[in-house]
Design a protein around this motif. Sequence first.
Motif, PDB file in Angstrom:
ATOM      1  N   ARG A  33      -1.617   4.570 -11.249  1.00 38.14           N
ATOM      2  CA  ARG A  33      -1.684   3.640 -10.129  1.00 38.14           C
ATOM      3  C   ARG A  33      -0.768   2.439 -10.336  1.00 38.14           C
ATOM      4  NH1 ARG A  33      -6.511   4.318  -7.130  1.00 38.14           N
ATOM      5  NH2 ARG A  33      -7.510   6.246  -7.791  1.00 38.14           N
ATOM      6  N   ARG A  53      -9.772  -4.402  -0.954  1.00 38.75           N
ATOM      7  CA  ARG A  53     -10.664  -3.428  -0.325  1.00 38.75           C
ATOM      8  C   ARG A  53     -10.795  -3.730   1.175  1.00 38.75           C
ATOM      9  NH1 ARG A  53     -15.991  -3.152  -3.188  1.00 38.75           N
ATOM     10  NH2 ARG A  53     -16.268  -5.136  -2.147  1.00 38.75           N
ATOM     11  N   GLY A  73      -7.884  -2.609   2.944  1.00 38.99           N
ATOM     12  CA  GLY A  73      -7.629  -1.174   2.906  1.00 38.99           C
ATOM     13  C   GLY A  73      -6.407  -0.775   2.101  1.00 38.99           C
ATOM     14  N   VAL A  74      -6.145  -1.492   1.022  1.00 43.17           N
ATOM     15  CA  VAL A  74      -5.036  -1.113   0.139  1.00 43.17           C
ATOM     16  C   VAL A  74      -5.580  -0.168  -0.935  1.00 43.17           C
ATOM     17  CG1 VAL A  74      -3.337  -1.968  -1.530  1.00 43.17           C
ATOM     18  CG2 VAL A  74      -3.810  -3.268   0.561  1.00 43.17           C
ATOM     19  N   ALA A  75      -4.846   0.927  -1.195  1.00 41.92           N
ATOM     20  CA  ALA A  75      -5.319   1.917  -2.172  1.00 41.92           C
ATOM     21  C   ALA A  75      -4.262   2.151  -3.249  1.00 41.92           C
ATOM     22  CB  ALA A  75      -5.647   3.224  -1.465  1.00 41.92           C
ATOM     23  N   ASP A  76      -4.613   3.009  -4.208  1.00 38.00           N
ATOM     24  CA  ASP A  76      -3.685   3.436  -5.259  1.00 38.00           C
ATOM     25  C   ASP A  76      -3.163   2.314  -6.144  1.00 38.00           C
ATOM     26  OD1 ASP A  76      -3.799   6.197  -4.795  1.00 38.00           O
ATOM     27  OD2 ASP A  76      -2.509   5.977  -3.047  1.00 38.00           O
ATOM     28  N   TYR A  77      -3.952   1.275  -6.320  1.00 38.35           N
ATOM     29  CA  TYR A  77      -3.588   0.227  -7.266  1.00 38.35           C
ATOM     30  C   TYR A  77      -4.668   0.179  -8.357  1.00 38.35           C
ATOM     31  CZ  TYR A  77      -7.424  -2.557  -5.508  1.00 38.35           C
ATOM     32  OH  TYR A  77      -8.690  -2.984  -5.209  1.00 38.35           O
ATOM     33  N   ALA A  78      -4.355  -0.479  -9.464  1.00 42.07           N
ATOM     34  CA  ALA A  78      -5.349  -0.746 -10.502  1.00 42.07           C
ATOM     35  C   ALA A  78      -5.149  -2.189 -10.944  1.00 42.07           C
ATOM     36  CB  ALA A  78      -5.160   0.200 -11.684  1.00 42.07           C
ATOM     37  N   ASP A 130       0.835  -1.203   0.000  1.00 44.90           N
ATOM     38  CA  ASP A 130       0.000   0.000   0.000  1.00 44.90           C
ATOM     39  C   ASP A 130       0.871   1.256   0.000  1.00 44.90           C
ATOM     40  OD1 ASP A 130      -2.523   1.526   0.508  1.00 44.90           O
ATOM     41  OD2 ASP A 130      -1.494   1.944   2.400  1.00 44.90           O
ATOM     42  N   ALA A 131       1.891   1.267   0.854  1.00 43.97           N
ATOM     43  CA  ALA A 131       2.772   2.436   0.928  1.00 43.97           C
ATOM     44  C   ALA A 131       3.555   2.587  -0.374  1.00 43.97           C
ATOM     45  CB  ALA A 131       3.722   2.292   2.121  1.00 43.97           C
ATOM     46  N   ALA A 190       2.582   1.632  -3.271  1.00 42.97           N
ATOM     47  CA  ALA A 190       1.633   2.056  -4.305  1.00 42.97           C
ATOM     48  C   ALA A 190       1.427   3.568  -4.256  1.00 42.97           C
ATOM     49  CB  ALA A 190       0.299   1.322  -4.143  1.00 42.97           C
ATOM     50  N   ALA A 191       1.347   4.120  -3.047  1.00 40.84           N
ATOM     51  CA  ALA A 191       1.156   5.570  -2.905  1.00 40.84           C
ATOM     52  C   ALA A 191       2.355   6.307  -3.513  1.00 40.84           C
ATOM     53  CB  ALA A 191       0.995   5.942  -1.436  1.00 40.84           C
TER      54      ALA A 191
END
Lengths: 348, 232
Positions: free
Chosen positions: B130, B146, B149-154, B117-118, B120-121
Amino acid sequence: MTERAVRDEAAGLLRAFEARGAVRIEADILQPAETLLDLYGEDIRARAYVTADPLRGEAMLRPDFTVPVVQMHLAGGDGTARYTYSGKVFRKQPDADRPVEYEQVGYELFGGEGRAAADAEVFAAFHALLAPRGLVPATGDIGLIRAAVLGLRTSEIRKRALLRHLWRPRRFRALIDRYRLARPAPQPVGAPGSPEIGLRSRAEIDARLAALAADAGVPPLSAGEAELLDAILGLKEASGMVLSHLRDIAVDMPAIRDAVTGFEARLAALDAAGIDAADVPFEASYGRTTLEYYDGFVFGFVASGRPDLPAVATGGRYDTLTRALGGSDNAASVGGVVRPGLLVELAP
Amino acid sequence: MTLKLGIPSKGRLMEKTFDWFGARGVEMRTAGSGREYVAKAGVEGLELVLLAAGEIPRELGAGRIHLGVTGMDVVQDRLAHWDMQVKELARLGFGHADLIIAVPDFWADVSTLHDLDAAAAAFRAAHGHRLRIATKYHRLVREFLRDQGVADYALVDSQGATEGTVRNLTAEAVADITSTGETLRANHLRPLDDGVILKSQAVLYKSRAADWSGDARDRLSALLDRIGLGSG
């Protein structure tokens, strides 16, 4: 519930918003998927219907009006403007009983006479239509949580990581728990000499290893600060009571003073709009999981005694989204939507 | 009415399925000439339908087959609310594979989802898009990330040779099925410590949507008795 009744209801809401000075606008049903994916990430795929066109690429059936409305507004300049619109949105539902296409009527305000006045103006527009029907308001303030995070005595990197996960309470909590403990410097993993493949470069990896090493030197978040943050996240009372709690908390966490002043100014602006602001329910965590692009004041109107129904109306401030779409640094955007179908369903 | 049982149409999954049923007194064999997709079972009223393993979930969901043998991975990825559409009758103990998330081994800073996650940011800030994860298991991977809570990926679609996407610069990480990890290692990828999305194996499923009227139910009971699963 007939389509006809819903359309009549929608027409009435549109007229009411027009009477408040809003210009009526339309938006395409098919929206380019790229913009929405870039803004919302993969989660939007779980919510929106995606379709493909060999010439235009991926498109989505509009999951809401916000993005096309902001784009339309920015295309015509960035001044003060009020818009209203009505039309269907399309969303996949986890539950087969819920409708996947339904009518929304919206009201959006850009610019305006300062934060508090703009927040109050939009809330009052919805309140005037929905309170007489017995719907109960709910409010929150993502800006307050942001201020509390920025006020923590910790590194900028940790604050940024927390802000990034405001809308993912589970990861947010995991980060807080992580920052409460002293962390040893991480040991590099992987076999030495593994080939460098892919776009992410050695320099990026070294930069993060250096950041992790620096992070290991950051003192753990104090129990007192974690408690203050929890106290703010747990606030759930009438706005008047919340204001006095916030003043107390601000003694120990001066960083939230501006946000508390803003909170107070909003209550005053709501009073000026004829709403008994001290009585309006407030819940600090409201909107943290469902209204992901809001970054300030948030609100909803719900039918009490009908927990089976989604909120009849939702709205809030989304300055960051407008900036991401090319708005100026002082872009101010507040708006909301009503679901006329639910009003018809709730009609006596 | 004959009971339709969908089984994988080729390879080890088909052989193992034949072996599993054979060991329980239900002989199955391919029929017709070599390449013809026909198989017969030595049980009255049981019709074998040879299908691609990835299509068996859809056929079960539509109720066009009563029973099917396929991997948990494809059923859980392809069918929404899979447990409302099919019922697991038996885990067959073969076709073991884990759906995992893997990153290039030289990513010395990434061993957990938190790291991913980090990373990816930072990746998004540096590259303007992303962090791409190649997979064919879109639903399972998206729901897992989801929840975590992992973000900034595609997610980018990859229907085969997924482990090659990083080297080919079409993805930065992969989410794929692995049994021994051999292919991952050969492609210089390493699974995350906490990135196991699903531990999959071959399962005998019952369709909830199929036509269970007439003697279909009795035939199922007889079959289940015969293979030692009692009445399901």
